[in-house]
Design an enzyme around this catalytic site. Structure first.
Site, PDB file in Angstrom:
ATOM      1  N   ASN A 198       0.575  -1.385  -0.138  1.00 47.72           N
ATOM      2  CA  ASN A 198       0.275   0.020  -0.143  1.00 47.72           C
ATOM      3  C   ASN A 198       1.122   1.371  -0.059  1.00 47.72           C
ATOM      4  O   ASN A 198       2.320   1.121   0.112  1.00 47.72           O
ATOM      5  CB  ASN A 198      -0.826  -0.281   1.449  1.00 47.72           C
ATOM      6  CG  ASN A 198      -0.421  -0.022   2.926  1.00 47.72           C
ATOM      7  OD1 ASN A 198       0.490   0.891   2.584  1.00 47.72           O
ATOM      8  ND2 ASN A 198      -0.449  -1.552   3.243  1.00 47.72           N
ATOM      9  N   ASP A 268      -3.375  -7.047   5.093  1.00 42.67           N
ATOM     10  CA  ASP A 268      -4.496  -7.337   5.836  1.00 42.67           C
ATOM     11  C   ASP A 268      -4.466  -9.171   5.218  1.00 42.67           C
ATOM     12  O   ASP A 268      -5.148  -9.621   5.804  1.00 42.67           O
ATOM     13  CB  ASP A 268      -6.270  -6.392   5.631  1.00 42.67           C
ATOM     14  CG  ASP A 268      -6.384  -5.325   6.088  1.00 42.67           C
ATOM     15  OD1 ASP A 268      -6.097  -5.447   7.624  1.00 42.67           O
ATOM     16  OD2 ASP A 268      -7.780  -4.857   5.140  1.00 42.67           O
ATOM     17  N   LYS A 278       9.796 -17.391  -9.570  1.00 43.77           N
ATOM     18  CA  LYS A 278       9.203 -16.408  -9.618  1.00 43.77           C
ATOM     19  C   LYS A 278       7.593 -16.832 -11.096  1.00 43.77           C
ATOM     20  O   LYS A 278       8.252 -17.761 -12.034  1.00 43.77           O
ATOM     21  CB  LYS A 278       9.671 -16.027 -10.865  1.00 43.77           C
ATOM     22  CG  LYS A 278       9.542 -14.668 -11.783  1.00 43.77           C
ATOM     23  CD  LYS A 278      10.824 -14.196 -12.141  1.00 43.77           C
ATOM     24  CE  LYS A 278       9.536 -12.353 -13.503  1.00 43.77           C
ATOM     25  NZ  LYS A 278      10.452 -12.263 -14.537  1.00 43.77           N
TER      26      LYS A 278
END
Ligand SMILES: Cc1cc2nc3c(=O)[nH]c(=O)nc-3n(C[C@H](O)[C@H](O)[C@H](O)COP(=O)(O)O)c2cc1C
Length: 388
Positions: A198, A268, A278
């Site tokens: 975020n 969260d 990957k």
């Protein structure tokens, strides 16, 4: 400022510039030995003042007048010799006479070879000074001028400047208090090269940490990946990446803290199945990733905290700000919550300003809204939490 005869004196012109840039006035006393390491003319030019030395003072009684004038007295670098003299009240030169005549806060930055620093005499002298309420700041560990690596390096000018600000801060009501702060985002890795995160930059947590530290608190900051350097402050910085690592670090340090400030933007969710290789794009037009919920760190702390530990949380919300924040406050057993409308312009993530509402657990205590620079808001939050 007093400068003594240690090799680290060569860094002091840089510090004088920082002090002047910060808007402070500075008078400098050099010991005779210090003159071998830093030129008086350099210091005179940078400070804009005449430098005080053994044979360069008029009838001003400088050791008395200078120290009455000063708000803070800094000795950097401080040799083992001068440290010993101050510890024993010896005042056989201008600097040590000024120290004994001074009444303002004294900050001492020892700098010497590691054996000189570890020497019992030096350590006992530091103990004497500390017991007298004089602040002796731990030297850093690292490469020393004598070619070895060890403890004894003078703190960097930026660190010294911050200690000066700390000494000058108008209130020291968090002395002997321990403050644990979480800050920044978490990175929840999907594979070795990709993560969910975020836009948090850790600025609010850092502001809370700085404000507590200026007030005298011992501060530990548990930080997710952020772009700035907390290191100039005397904080312990614990770096983590994921929410699970943050939880572990918080639990480990919880019993240490008097105040816990949860200013991190913790993810969260994390990947249900972390891919050790990957994830390849070939052959996949759509990629579905399953996520598992991360533990709620504030709620865990709310369950574990002792009666006298104060837990302060932040709630980043985009709607029904107060209602959602109050619900979180109760559910997580927080003492205070700072409700933060992150959808507002100039508020929330990645900006220097914020608007937050302080909501105390006790409904008889009033809610308050703070708006402005995060650093100023942090001061107001501490003012209020401490007074409540
Ligand atoms: C090249 C050199 C480097 C020195 N560096 C240091 C030092 O880093 N720290 C220290 O405590 N003493 C150091 N000393 C010893 C001090 O200069 C010496 O103890 C002196 O008497 C200190 O005087 P003052 O405390 O009045 O400045 C050094 C000496 C020399 C010759």
């Amino acid at each position: 400022m007093g400068i003594t005869g240690g090799i680290a004196a060569y860094k002091i012109p840089g510090l004088v510039r920082l002090i002047k840039k910060a808007g402070c006035e500075i008078e400098i006393i050099l010991t005779e030995a210090a003159k071998n390491f830093v030129a008086p003319m350099t210091l005179e030019t940078l400070s804009g003042r005449k430098i005080w030395t053994e044979n360069n003072f008029d009838f001003n009684i400088p050791h008395v007048n200078l120290t009455q004038w000063a708000n803070v007295f800094v000795i950097a670098p401080c040799t083992a010799n001068t440290l010993a003299k101050i510890a024993h009240g010896i005042s056989d030169n201008l600097l040590t006479s000024a120290v004994i005549a001074s009444t303002c806060p004294l900050l001492i930055f020892p700098a010497m070879n590691e054996n000189m620093y570890a020497n019992k005499a030096t350590q006992e002298n530091i103990k004497i000074l500390s017991e007298r309420g004089i602040k002796v700041i731990n030297p850093a560990e690292g490469e020393l001028a004598c070619g070895v690596s060890g403890k004894g390096r003078m703190n960097e000018p930026e660190e010294i400047l911050l200690e000066i600000f700390r000494a000058l801060y108008p209130v020291h009501d968090l002395v002997n208090k321990k403050v644990l702060i979480t800050a920044g985002p978490t990175h929840e890795y999907l594979d070795p090269v990709r993560f969910i995160s975020n836009p948090s930059t850790g600025k609010m947590g850092a502001a809370m940490a700085r404000a507590a530290w200026y007030r005298g608190a011992e501060v530990k900051i548990i930080s997710g990946p952020v772009n700035f350097n907390f290191n100039s402050y005397g904080f312990e910085v614990i770096k983590i990446k994921s929410a699970l690592e943050m939880l572990e670090a918080v639990k480990k340090n919880l019993s240490w803290a008097d105040f816990i400030v949860k200013a991190a933007a913790v993810g969260d969710y994390r990947a249900k199945n972390f891919s050790p290789q990957k994830i390849k794009r070939e052959g996949k037009n759509d990629l579905v990733i399953e996520l598992s919920q991360n533990p709620d760190i504030s709620a865990e702390v709310g369950k574990l905290k002792r009666e006298n530990q104060i837990l302060i949380g932040f709630a980043a919300e985009t709607q029904n700000i107060s209602e959602n924040a109050r619900e979180k406050l109760a559910r997580k057993n927080l003492d205070y919550i700072l409700a933060n409308d992150v959808s507002e312009k100039n508020s929330g993530f990645a900006v220097d300003t914020n608007t937050v509402k302080l909501i105390p657990k006790d409904i008889n205590k009033t809610e308050k809204i703070f708006s402005g620079l995060k650093d100023d808001i942090a001061c107001e939050i501490w003012d209020n939490v401490i007074s409540l």
